[in-house]
Design a protein around this motif. Structure first.
Motif, PDB file in Angstrom:
ATOM      1  N   VAL A 134     -76.539 -45.863  20.750  1.00  5.78           N
ATOM      2  CA  VAL A 134     -76.446 -44.605  21.491  1.00  5.78           C
ATOM      3  C   VAL A 134     -76.040 -44.943  22.922  1.00  5.78           C
ATOM      4  O   VAL A 134     -76.657 -45.799  23.552  1.00  5.78           O
ATOM      5  CB  VAL A 134     -77.785 -43.831  21.509  1.00  5.78           C
ATOM      6  CG1 VAL A 134     -77.666 -42.611  22.412  1.00  5.78           C
ATOM      7  CG2 VAL A 134     -78.186 -43.399  20.106  1.00  5.78           C
ATOM      8  N   VAL A 135     -75.012 -44.268  23.424  1.00  4.63           N
ATOM      9  CA  VAL A 135     -74.576 -44.470  24.803  1.00  4.63           C
ATOM     10  C   VAL A 135     -74.421 -43.106  25.459  1.00  4.63           C
ATOM     11  O   VAL A 135     -73.718 -42.240  24.934  1.00  4.63           O
ATOM     12  CB  VAL A 135     -73.244 -45.241  24.877  1.00  4.63           C
ATOM     13  CG1 VAL A 135     -72.778 -45.351  26.323  1.00  4.63           C
ATOM     14  CG2 VAL A 135     -73.386 -46.617  24.262  1.00  4.63           C
ATOM     15  N   THR A 136     -75.105 -42.897  26.572  1.00  4.47           N
ATOM     16  CA  THR A 136     -74.989 -41.652  27.328  1.00  4.47           C
ATOM     17  C   THR A 136     -74.760 -41.969  28.798  1.00  4.47           C
ATOM     18  O   THR A 136     -74.994 -43.106  29.250  1.00  4.47           O
ATOM     19  CB  THR A 136     -76.258 -40.788  27.187  1.00  4.47           C
ATOM     20  OG1 THR A 136     -77.328 -41.393  27.920  1.00  4.47           O
ATOM     21  CG2 THR A 136     -76.662 -40.623  25.721  1.00  4.47           C
ATOM     22  N   HIS A 137     -74.329 -40.948  29.544  1.00  2.00           N
ATOM     23  CA  HIS A 137     -74.066 -41.147  30.966  1.00  2.00           C
ATOM     24  C   HIS A 137     -75.345 -41.462  31.738  1.00  2.00           C
ATOM     25  O   HIS A 137     -75.296 -42.037  32.827  1.00  2.00           O
ATOM     26  CB  HIS A 137     -73.422 -39.893  31.553  1.00  2.00           C
ATOM     27  CG  HIS A 137     -74.317 -38.695  31.553  1.00  2.00           C
ATOM     28  ND1 HIS A 137     -74.536 -37.921  30.430  1.00  2.00           N
ATOM     29  CD2 HIS A 137     -75.079 -38.142  32.528  1.00  2.00           C
ATOM     30  CE1 HIS A 137     -75.376 -36.956  30.714  1.00  2.00           C
ATOM     31  NE2 HIS A 137     -75.720 -37.050  31.981  1.00  2.00           N
ATOM     32  N   GLU A 138     -76.520 -41.109  31.177  1.00  2.00           N
ATOM     33  CA  GLU A 138     -77.781 -41.343  31.876  1.00  2.00           C
ATOM     34  C   GLU A 138     -78.077 -42.832  32.046  1.00  2.00           C
ATOM     35  O   GLU A 138     -78.834 -43.215  32.943  1.00  2.00           O
ATOM     36  CB  GLU A 138     -78.920 -40.667  31.125  1.00  2.00           C
ATOM     37  CG  GLU A 138     -78.811 -39.149  31.093  1.00  2.00           C
ATOM     38  CD  GLU A 138     -79.936 -38.507  30.317  1.00  2.00           C
ATOM     39  OE1 GLU A 138     -80.723 -39.264  29.706  1.00  2.00           O
ATOM     40  OE2 GLU A 138     -80.035 -37.273  30.301  1.00  2.00           O
ATOM     41  N   TYR A 139     -77.499 -43.662  31.186  1.00  2.00           N
ATOM     42  CA  TYR A 139     -77.739 -45.099  31.301  1.00  2.00           C
ATOM     43  C   TYR A 139     -77.132 -45.676  32.568  1.00  2.00           C
ATOM     44  O   TYR A 139     -77.546 -46.748  33.026  1.00  2.00           O
ATOM     45  CB  TYR A 139     -77.160 -45.831  30.081  1.00  2.00           C
ATOM     46  CG  TYR A 139     -77.843 -45.501  28.779  1.00  2.00           C
ATOM     47  CD1 TYR A 139     -79.033 -44.768  28.748  1.00  2.00           C
ATOM     48  CD2 TYR A 139     -77.316 -45.917  27.565  1.00  2.00           C
ATOM     49  CE1 TYR A 139     -79.663 -44.462  27.565  1.00  2.00           C
ATOM     50  CE2 TYR A 139     -77.944 -45.622  26.372  1.00  2.00           C
ATOM     51  CZ  TYR A 139     -79.111 -44.881  26.374  1.00  2.00           C
ATOM     52  OH  TYR A 139     -79.738 -44.588  25.184  1.00  2.00           O
ATOM     53  N   ALA A 140     -76.122 -44.990  33.132  1.00  2.00           N
ATOM     54  CA  ALA A 140     -75.476 -45.503  34.347  1.00  2.00           C
ATOM     55  C   ALA A 140     -76.324 -45.271  35.588  1.00  2.00           C
ATOM     56  O   ALA A 140     -76.111 -45.929  36.613  1.00  2.00           O
ATOM     57  CB  ALA A 140     -74.105 -44.850  34.524  1.00  2.00           C
ATOM     58  N   TYR A 141     -77.286 -44.343  35.528  1.00  2.00           N
ATOM     59  CA  TYR A 141     -78.100 -44.049  36.703  1.00  2.00           C
ATOM     60  C   TYR A 141     -78.892 -45.265  37.167  1.00  2.00           C
ATOM     61  O   TYR A 141     -78.940 -45.587  38.356  1.00  2.00           O
ATOM     62  CB  TYR A 141     -79.058 -42.892  36.413  1.00  2.00           C
ATOM     63  CG  TYR A 141     -78.368 -41.572  36.136  1.00  2.00           C
ATOM     64  CD1 TYR A 141     -77.142 -41.270  36.714  1.00  2.00           C
ATOM     65  CD2 TYR A 141     -78.949 -40.637  35.293  1.00  2.00           C
ATOM     66  CE1 TYR A 141     -76.510 -40.058  36.454  1.00  2.00           C
ATOM     67  CE2 TYR A 141     -78.325 -39.418  35.032  1.00  2.00           C
ATOM     68  CZ  TYR A 141     -77.100 -39.139  35.620  1.00  2.00           C
ATOM     69  OH  TYR A 141     -76.485 -37.941  35.367  1.00  2.00           O
ATOM     70  N   SER A 142     -79.548 -45.922  36.223  1.00  2.00           N
ATOM     71  CA  SER A 142     -80.353 -47.095  36.591  1.00  2.00           C
ATOM     72  C   SER A 142     -79.478 -48.222  37.121  1.00  2.00           C
ATOM     73  O   SER A 142     -79.903 -48.985  37.998  1.00  2.00           O
ATOM     74  CB  SER A 142     -81.163 -47.577  35.382  1.00  2.00           C
ATOM     75  OG  SER A 142     -80.314 -47.907  34.295  1.00  2.00           O
ATOM     76  N   LEU A 143     -78.243 -48.335  36.625  1.00  2.00           N
ATOM     77  CA  LEU A 143     -77.323 -49.363  37.126  1.00  2.00           C
ATOM     78  C   LEU A 143     -76.975 -49.096  38.585  1.00  2.00           C
ATOM     79  O   LEU A 143     -77.070 -49.994  39.436  1.00  2.00           O
ATOM     80  CB  LEU A 143     -76.060 -49.393  36.268  1.00  2.00           C
ATOM     81  CG  LEU A 143     -74.940 -50.316  36.772  1.00  2.00           C
ATOM     82  CD1 LEU A 143     -75.394 -51.771  36.765  1.00  2.00           C
ATOM     83  CD2 LEU A 143     -73.679 -50.140  35.923  1.00  2.00           C
ATOM     84  N   LEU A 144     -76.581 -47.861  38.894  1.00  2.00           N
ATOM     85  CA  LEU A 144     -76.214 -47.527  40.271  1.00  2.00           C
ATOM     86  C   LEU A 144     -77.405 -47.668  41.219  1.00  2.00           C
ATOM     87  O   LEU A 144     -77.294 -48.263  42.296  1.00  2.00           O
ATOM     88  CB  LEU A 144     -75.671 -46.095  40.325  1.00  2.00           C
ATOM     89  CG  LEU A 144     -74.287 -45.851  39.731  1.00  2.00           C
ATOM     90  CD1 LEU A 144     -73.965 -44.363  39.748  1.00  2.00           C
ATOM     91  CD2 LEU A 144     -73.229 -46.637  40.480  1.00  2.00           C
ATOM     92  N   PHE A 145     -78.534 -47.108  40.815  1.00  2.00           N
ATOM     93  CA  PHE A 145     -79.725 -47.147  41.659  1.00  2.00           C
ATOM     94  C   PHE A 145     -80.174 -48.580  41.891  1.00  2.00           C
ATOM     95  O   PHE A 145     -80.508 -48.984  43.011  1.00  2.00           O
ATOM     96  CB  PHE A 145     -80.826 -46.327  40.988  1.00  2.00           C
ATOM     97  CG  PHE A 145     -81.939 -45.921  41.913  1.00  2.00           C
ATOM     98  CD1 PHE A 145     -81.938 -46.264  43.261  1.00  2.00           C
ATOM     99  CD2 PHE A 145     -83.007 -45.184  41.435  1.00  2.00           C
ATOM    100  CE1 PHE A 145     -82.963 -45.877  44.109  1.00  2.00           C
ATOM    101  CE2 PHE A 145     -84.045 -44.789  42.266  1.00  2.00           C
ATOM    102  CZ  PHE A 145     -84.025 -45.142  43.607  1.00  2.00           C
ATOM    103  N   GLY A 146     -80.189 -49.376  40.834  1.00  2.00           N
ATOM    104  CA  GLY A 146     -80.637 -50.761  40.955  1.00  2.00           C
ATOM    105  C   GLY A 146     -79.716 -51.601  41.823  1.00  2.00           C
ATOM    106  O   GLY A 146     -80.180 -52.394  42.655  1.00  2.00           O
ATOM    107  N   LEU A 147     -78.399 -51.444  41.644  1.00  2.00           N
ATOM    108  CA  LEU A 147     -77.459 -52.190  42.469  1.00  2.00           C
ATOM    109  C   LEU A 147     -77.604 -51.820  43.943  1.00  2.00           C
ATOM    110  O   LEU A 147     -77.583 -52.682  44.819  1.00  2.00           O
ATOM    111  CB  LEU A 147     -76.025 -51.920  42.002  1.00  2.00           C
ATOM    112  CG  LEU A 147     -75.540 -52.710  40.788  1.00  2.00           C
ATOM    113  CD1 LEU A 147     -74.124 -52.297  40.420  1.00  2.00           C
ATOM    114  CD2 LEU A 147     -75.608 -54.203  41.043  1.00  2.00           C
TER     115      LEU A 147
END
Length: 450
Positions: free
Chosen positions: A111-124
């Motif tokens: 399963v891939v959704t746009h919500e997974y990108a939030y943690s990437l942006l926030f963490g970086l």
């Protein structure tokens, strides 16, 4: 000279708390029926449709997260600033790739959704924090956490079932309601109150009376949340803070004849501790009392971590069935919990076991690498942060025994302490780099006249 942009990344931390609080307020939940509601949700008998207000509020927070994170990342490199710690940023990227993207694409149930990108942006963005960013984030987070706890207490006389679990019977305080406040669960409330106390210790309020009141509030919430993991984590983290702050001075005072009273008091304390242990063993038969307790139903719950061992067995079976990339992100959803007849198993109740089941061996490797980097940096910057980095790391490590504080699927209050640790480490690394550059000698360049 290029002016450094401060950005507004610090607003994301109180925004996460506000989102969690509003979710609880609009849910009209009853903590005394929490287990039954989970069971009905797993069976499909409970309507879990979110309030329309929450849908739009979360969209607003998501836009804020994207804008603040992109602004921080773009301004950092536009100003020509170096990455505070390549090890921290690189290990976080590896952790996200192996525990979010890989199982989302290659897991048994992808399963891939746009919500997974939030943690990437926030963490970086968090890994690029400087000293000023760190101070703003820690102060705003401290204030937000205490407002969050106070709001839950204010609601006790108005709607006690919303914030108190009067049916809780597995704690060490029989008959005392368990305080969940505006957190999703009392365990989460215990984690957040512990983080608030550590921040208060490191960054007290300017007014002493306000600091004293905050300590009373935080300790009270931590006590009545009745999370054994949070209690243990706070005690160990507090000892760590004391040791880092006081140990060097204590050693010097022990060898100072002008301060021999300190050594006498320390020796007296050790003697009293030994006497107490002897009295407990010889007079009160503490080992026998401990054996009797472990043989009781309460002791059985404690040794099995209140039934979490059954969840671990199921999770390890999933890892055995899908050893490389795991089951996928949808493990522990309502459908899966109904299939295994465990409606309360909302996650694996252990960071490593949950990662193995969700992300497989690939995710476990990423978790170990990331955890090692966090540990090394937390120890390295323990003195520079006056114990805060090491205390927060120990908090996450102890919570990882029975919870999953490093889960990066989406964003919310459950990643609060994790990202605070990342910000603390990145700020300390940036400060150390700045100090090292300032201390380097400048060699004059001699030019010969032609």
């Amino acid at each position: 000279m290029i002016r450094q942009s401060n950005g507004f990344l610090y607003w994301l931390f109180p925004a996460m708390l506000a989102l969690a609080a509003l979710e609880v307020l609009l849910s009209n939940r009853d903590l005394t029926q929490a287990f039954i509601q989970l069971e009905r949700e797993a069976e499909g008998a409970l309507d879990v449709t979110r309030n329309p207000i929450m849908v739009w509020v979360q969209r607003g927070v998501s836009v804020l997260l994207i804008a603040a994170s992109l602004e921080r990342i773009a301004s950092h490199f536009a100003q020509g600033r170096v990455v505070p710690s390549m090890a921290l940023t690189g290990s976080f990227l590896l952790f996200w790739l192996t525990t979010v993207l890989a199982p989302g694409l290659l897991g048994a149930h992808p399963v891939v959704t746009h919500e997974y990108a939030y943690s990437l942006l926030f963490g970086l963005a968090a890994t690029l924090s400087g000293p000023m960013d760190r101070e703003r984030i820690l102060l705003v987070s401290r204030n937000g956490l205490f407002v969050f706890m106070l709001a839950g207490i204010v609601l006790v006389p108005w709607n006690p079932a919303l914030v108190l679990d009067s049916s809780y019977s597995q704690g060490l305080l029989p008959g005392v309601p368990r305080f969940g406040g505006l957190a999703m669960h009392p365990v989460m409330m215990g984690m957040l109150s512990q983080s608030a106390l550590l921040l208060l210790w490191a960054r007290p309020f300017q007014r002493r009376w306000l600091t004293v009141c905050a300590w009373m509030l935080g300790l009270g919430v931590l006590f009545f949340a009745q999370s054994k993991t949070a209690w243990l984590a706070f005690m160990i983290s507090a000892c760590c803070m004391v040791l880092v702050r006081r140990a060097p001075d204590s050693v010097e005072r022990l060898g100072d004849p002008r301060a021999n009273s300190f050594g006498v008091l320390l020796l007296l304390g050790v003697i009293c501790l030994l006497v107490a242990v002897l009295v407990g063993v010889l007079v009160f038969d503490v080992p026998g009392m401990l054996n009797d307790f472990l043989g009781s139903s309460e002791g059985a719950q404690l040794t099995s971590l209140t039934g979490r061992d059954r969840i671990w067995i199921v999770a390890l079976e999933e890892w055995h069935n899908h050893p490389v990339f795991g089951y996928g992100p949808t493990i522990w959803d309502a459908e899966y919990r109904q299939a295994i007849a465990m409606p309360n198993a909302t996650h694996g109740h252990n960071q490593m076991i949950d990662t193995l089941a969700r992300c497989g061996t690939v995710g476990a490797i990423g978790l170990v690498c990331y955890a090692v980097v966090l540990m090394v940096l937390a120890v390295r910057f323990a003195r520079a942060t006056r114990g805060l980095s090491l205390a927060m790391f120990l908090t996450l490590a102890l919570q990882s025994i029975s919870e999953v504080p490093l889960l990066l699927v989406g964003y919310g209050a459950d990643v609060f302490t994790h990202l605070l640790l990342v910000v603390t480490l990145a700020g300390a690394a940036a400060e150390q780099r700045r100090t090292r550059v300032a201390a380097e000698p400048i060699e004059p360049v001699l030019r010969t006249a032609s």
